[in-house]
Design a protein around this motif. Structure first.
Motif, mmCIF file in Angstrom:
data_model
loop_
_atom_site.group_PDB
_atom_site.id
_atom_site.type_symbol
_atom_site.label_atom_id
_atom_site.label_comp_id
_atom_site.label_asym_id
_atom_site.label_seq_id
_atom_site.Cartn_x
_atom_site.Cartn_y
_atom_site.Cartn_z
ATOM 1 N N SER A 1 11.920 2.304 10.086
ATOM 2 C CA SER A 1 10.610 1.714 10.965
ATOM 3 C C SER A 1 9.738 2.735 11.610
ATOM 4 N N LEU A 2 10.412 4.011 11.900
ATOM 5 C CA LEU A 2 9.660 5.098 12.683
ATOM 6 C C LEU A 2 8.525 5.325 11.666
ATOM 7 N N MET A 3 8.803 5.724 10.193
ATOM 8 C CA MET A 3 7.665 5.958 9.258
ATOM 9 C C MET A 3 6.893 4.831 9.393
ATOM 10 N N ARG A 4 7.116 3.720 9.191
ATOM 11 C CA ARG A 4 6.388 2.492 9.358
ATOM 12 C C ARG A 4 5.292 2.348 10.375
ATOM 13 N N GLU A 5 6.068 2.748 11.592
ATOM 14 C CA GLU A 5 5.258 2.644 12.886
ATOM 15 C C GLU A 5 3.951 3.913 12.939
ATOM 16 N N ARG A 6 4.578 4.911 12.216
ATOM 17 C CA ARG A 6 3.653 6.087 12.334
ATOM 18 C C ARG A 6 2.272 5.589 11.332
ATOM 19 N N ILE A 7 2.641 5.198 10.254
ATOM 20 C CA ILE A 7 1.339 4.856 9.352
ATOM 21 C C ILE A 7 0.728 3.594 10.101
ATOM 22 N N ARG A 8 1.361 2.596 10.607
ATOM 23 C CA ARG A 8 0.676 1.635 11.178
ATOM 24 C C ARG A 8 -0.112 2.064 12.389
ATOM 25 N N ASP A 9 0.047 2.977 13.453
ATOM 26 C CA ASP A 9 -0.879 3.831 14.374
ATOM 27 C C ASP A 9 -1.887 4.554 13.601
ATOM 28 N N ASP A 10 -1.414 5.194 12.474
ATOM 29 C CA ASP A 10 -2.508 6.012 11.721
ATOM 30 C C ASP A 10 -3.603 5.065 11.147
ATOM 31 N N CYS A 11 -3.143 3.943 10.514
ATOM 32 C CA CYS A 11 -4.067 3.226 9.786
ATOM 33 C C CYS A 11 -4.396 2.004 9.848
ATOM 34 N N ALA A 12 -3.846 1.372 11.040
ATOM 35 C CA ALA A 12 -4.176 0.100 11.639
ATOM 36 C C ALA A 12 -4.105 -0.081 13.037
ATOM 37 N N SER A 13 -4.622 0.917 13.603
ATOM 38 C CA SER A 13 -4.813 0.825 15.066
ATOM 39 C C SER A 13 -3.558 0.466 16.074
ATOM 40 N N GLY A 14 -2.440 0.847 15.690
ATOM 41 C CA GLY A 14 -1.156 0.402 16.097
ATOM 42 C C GLY A 14 -1.032 -1.262 16.010
ATOM 43 N N SER A 15 -1.651 -2.034 15.247
ATOM 44 C CA SER A 15 -1.563 -3.459 15.130
ATOM 45 C C SER A 15 -0.665 -3.738 14.072
ATOM 46 N N TRP A 16 0.644 -4.299 14.360
ATOM 47 C CA TRP A 16 1.185 -5.017 12.999
ATOM 48 C C TRP A 16 0.283 -6.108 12.357
ATOM 49 N N GLU A 17 -0.559 -6.930 13.165
ATOM 50 C CA GLU A 17 -1.561 -7.943 12.553
ATOM 51 C C GLU A 17 -2.441 -7.286 11.393
ATOM 52 N N GLU A 18 -3.128 -6.196 11.941
ATOM 53 C CA GLU A 18 -3.891 -5.462 11.075
ATOM 54 C C GLU A 18 -3.344 -4.658 9.847
ATOM 55 N N PHE A 19 -1.914 -4.188 10.067
ATOM 56 C CA PHE A 19 -1.342 -3.727 9.125
ATOM 57 C C PHE A 19 -0.878 -4.737 7.975
ATOM 58 N N SER A 20 -0.422 -5.997 8.398
ATOM 59 C CA SER A 20 -0.212 -7.040 7.550
ATOM 60 C C SER A 20 -1.438 -7.416 6.862
ATOM 61 N N LYS A 21 -2.634 -7.523 7.510
ATOM 62 C CA LYS A 21 -3.695 -7.896 6.547
ATOM 63 C C LYS A 21 -4.217 -7.004 5.626
ATOM 64 N N ALA A 22 -4.094 -5.645 6.086
ATOM 65 C CA ALA A 22 -4.428 -4.650 5.130
ATOM 66 C C ALA A 22 -3.471 -4.602 3.846
ATOM 67 N N LEU A 23 -2.224 -4.879 4.166
ATOM 68 C CA LEU A 23 -1.094 -5.004 3.238
ATOM 69 C C LEU A 23 -1.391 -5.810 2.197
ATOM 70 N N SER A 24 -1.784 -7.035 2.635
ATOM 71 C CA SER A 24 -2.184 -8.171 1.667
ATOM 72 C C SER A 24 -3.455 -8.167 1.118
ATOM 73 N N SER A 25 -4.292 -7.255 1.423
ATOM 74 C CA SER A 25 -5.709 -7.184 0.870
ATOM 75 C C SER A 25 -5.547 -6.678 -0.430
ATOM 76 N N ILE A 26 -4.585 -5.958 -1.083
ATOM 77 C CA ILE A 26 -4.463 -5.479 -2.269
ATOM 78 C C ILE A 26 -3.358 -6.001 -2.979
ATOM 79 N N ALA A 27 -3.551 -6.157 -4.178
ATOM 80 C CA ALA A 27 -2.864 -6.773 -5.173
ATOM 81 C C ALA A 27 -1.407 -5.987 -5.165
ATOM 82 N N ALA A 28 -0.213 -6.663 -5.494
ATOM 83 C CA ALA A 28 1.214 -5.910 -5.742
ATOM 84 C C ALA A 28 0.869 -4.982 -7.047
ATOM 85 N N GLY A 29 1.283 -3.622 -6.835
ATOM 86 C CA GLY A 29 1.337 -2.680 -7.846
ATOM 87 C C GLY A 29 0.075 -1.611 -7.147
#
Length: 419
Positions: free
Chosen positions: A321-349
């Motif tokens: 989780s520390l790694m996921r939190e670091r990428i969340r902070d770098d790429c999603a302004s520290g927000s899990w909601e933004e992180f989740s939106k970004a994750l689902s905006s690209i197809a699997a693969g």
């Protein structure tokens, strides 16, 4: 130390805890442990654990809890910790006075007052010696389920024997934290269970007996100090009269073998064959129920606590989780909601983009650094766009978990129209 009482419908009727640092400040622990000056040696005071048990039972008693209704008790202890009982302690344990808290009766019962625990990493030389004595790391893994690990009990015993042979000589019994806790309730030394015992680099996981070669490589006279291992669901016997007289437990209350925290998680999650459980913590942990394990240099094979004929595999990934939190902070302004939106905006693969992210030296595999690859398998140094980075992290982490699980013998079943 936590306690939970449930009724026959599995409804929780009581729960409480004792916090080592806050409730037992006299032991001066941080996070329940002592980190020694070498930064490698990590221990916990045995008497603190016993005093915590006294404290939690007194809290239950003062709340009016009816101990006479308890039919059976069991427990889980942190894996890889070990407790060293001094010669003559079995009699003191058996005859403890119900007029005194247990920690007062047992205060002089331990040849090692501070127990080595799972965080200890001071036995590198003992690990090398054990692997050498067993014909290499892979052969040791084939016998005991794991290559030599610094926190594993066999290597801790070897260190105590080599550094303090007199202390070892004074020791009549060695318990794991789990069997130590069970011993307190039994009033006699409780056996080590198969499942927790397979985290010691000493148990032959196929035969469920101690490996003579491993014992001999660690210390002399070790077998009699360990006792015979038993299935994890064994009923060990009735509770010690101490608890009937002091707290009002029924003399018929049964003590069931205690086990390690990881095996207990497999049992508590009610895993069955083919199931997989993933704990997304600071470190990510994966446990699996498997029939035909293939012990490897990475991960651990333990005896299954629910079914002694099968096995559980355990994999630990430090960059969780520390790694996921670091990428969340770098790429999603520290927000899990933004992180989740970004994750689902690209197809699997992730359009063939893949990443392996290790801020700290990983356990499985032994690697460090950020490694990105595009769909043409070219290394990408500059970084991915934010959405691609997030997807690469999550997919990379989960693919690694599957690959390493399959190496240990986990089979991904193919169902019609789905995996």
């Amino acid at each position: 130390l936590k306690v939970i009482a449930i009724d026959e419908q599995l409804r929780v009727i009581y729960e409480d805890n004792v916090h080592f640092d806050k409730d037992l400040p006299e032991f001066k622990t941080q996070g329940g442990v002592y980190i020694h000056s070498d930064r490698l040696t990590v221990t916990s005071p045995v008497l603190m654990w016993i005093k915590a048990l006294d404290m939690i039972l007194e809290k239950m008693k003062s709340s009016g809890f009816n101990f006479s209704q308890i039919r059976a008790l069991s427990g889980a202890g942190q894996q890889h910790g070990s407790v060293y009982w001094k010669k003559g302690s079995s009699q003191i344990l058996k005859n403890a006075s119900p007029k005194l808290p247990l920690h007062q009766s047992l205060k002089d019962c331990f040849s090692v007052s501070d127990s080595p625990i799972w965080m200890d990493s001071s036995t590198a030389s003992q690990c090398r010696e054990l692997e050498k004595a067993m014909g290499g790391a892979q052969h040791l893994a084939r016998v005991t389920g794991s290559r030599a690990y610094e926190r594993f009990t066999g290597n801790q015993i070897a260190k105590i024997y080599s550094q303090n042979p007199e202390v070892y000589k004074q020791t009549e019994r060695i318990s794991l934290v789990s069997s130590f806790a069970a011993s307190l309730f039994l009033g006699t030394y409780a056996p080590i269970d198969y499942s927790d015992g397979s985290g010691m680099n000493l148990l032959e996981i196929w035969e469920k007996t101690w490996s003579k070669s491993c014992l001999d490589a660690c210390a002399p006279g070790l077998e009699e100090r360990l006792g015979y291992p038993v299935p994890s669901h064994s009923v060990l016997g009735p509770i010690s009269p101490y608890y009937s007289q002091r707290y009002g437990f029924s003399p018929d209350c049964k003590v069931v073998a205690f086990t390690g925290d990881n095996p207990a998680s497999l049992a508590g999650m009610r895993l069955q064959e083919g199931d997989i459980a993933i704990s997304l913590g600071t470190s990510d942990t994966l446990f699996l129920w498997i029939q035909e394990p293939t012990p490897a240099l990475e991960g651990h094979i333990l005896c299954n606590p629910v079914d002694s004929q099968t096995y559980m595999a355990l994999l630990c990934f430090k960059n969780g989780s520390l790694m996921r939190e670091r990428i969340r902070d770098d790429c999603a302004s520290g927000s899990w909601e933004e992180f989740s939106k970004a994750l689902s905006s690209i197809a699997a693969g992730n359009n063939g983009n893949l990443g392996f992210y290790f801020d700290v030296m990983e356990i499985t595999p032994e690697a460090v650094g950020i490694h990105r690859f595009n769909r043409d398998n070219q290394k990408v140094v500059s970084g991915f766009p934010k959405e691609v980075e997030i997807r690469a992290l999550v997919e990379g982490q989960f693919m690694a978990k599957r690959i390493h699980a399959e190496k240990l013998g986990y089979k991904v079943c193919k169902y019609e129209n789905q995996w």
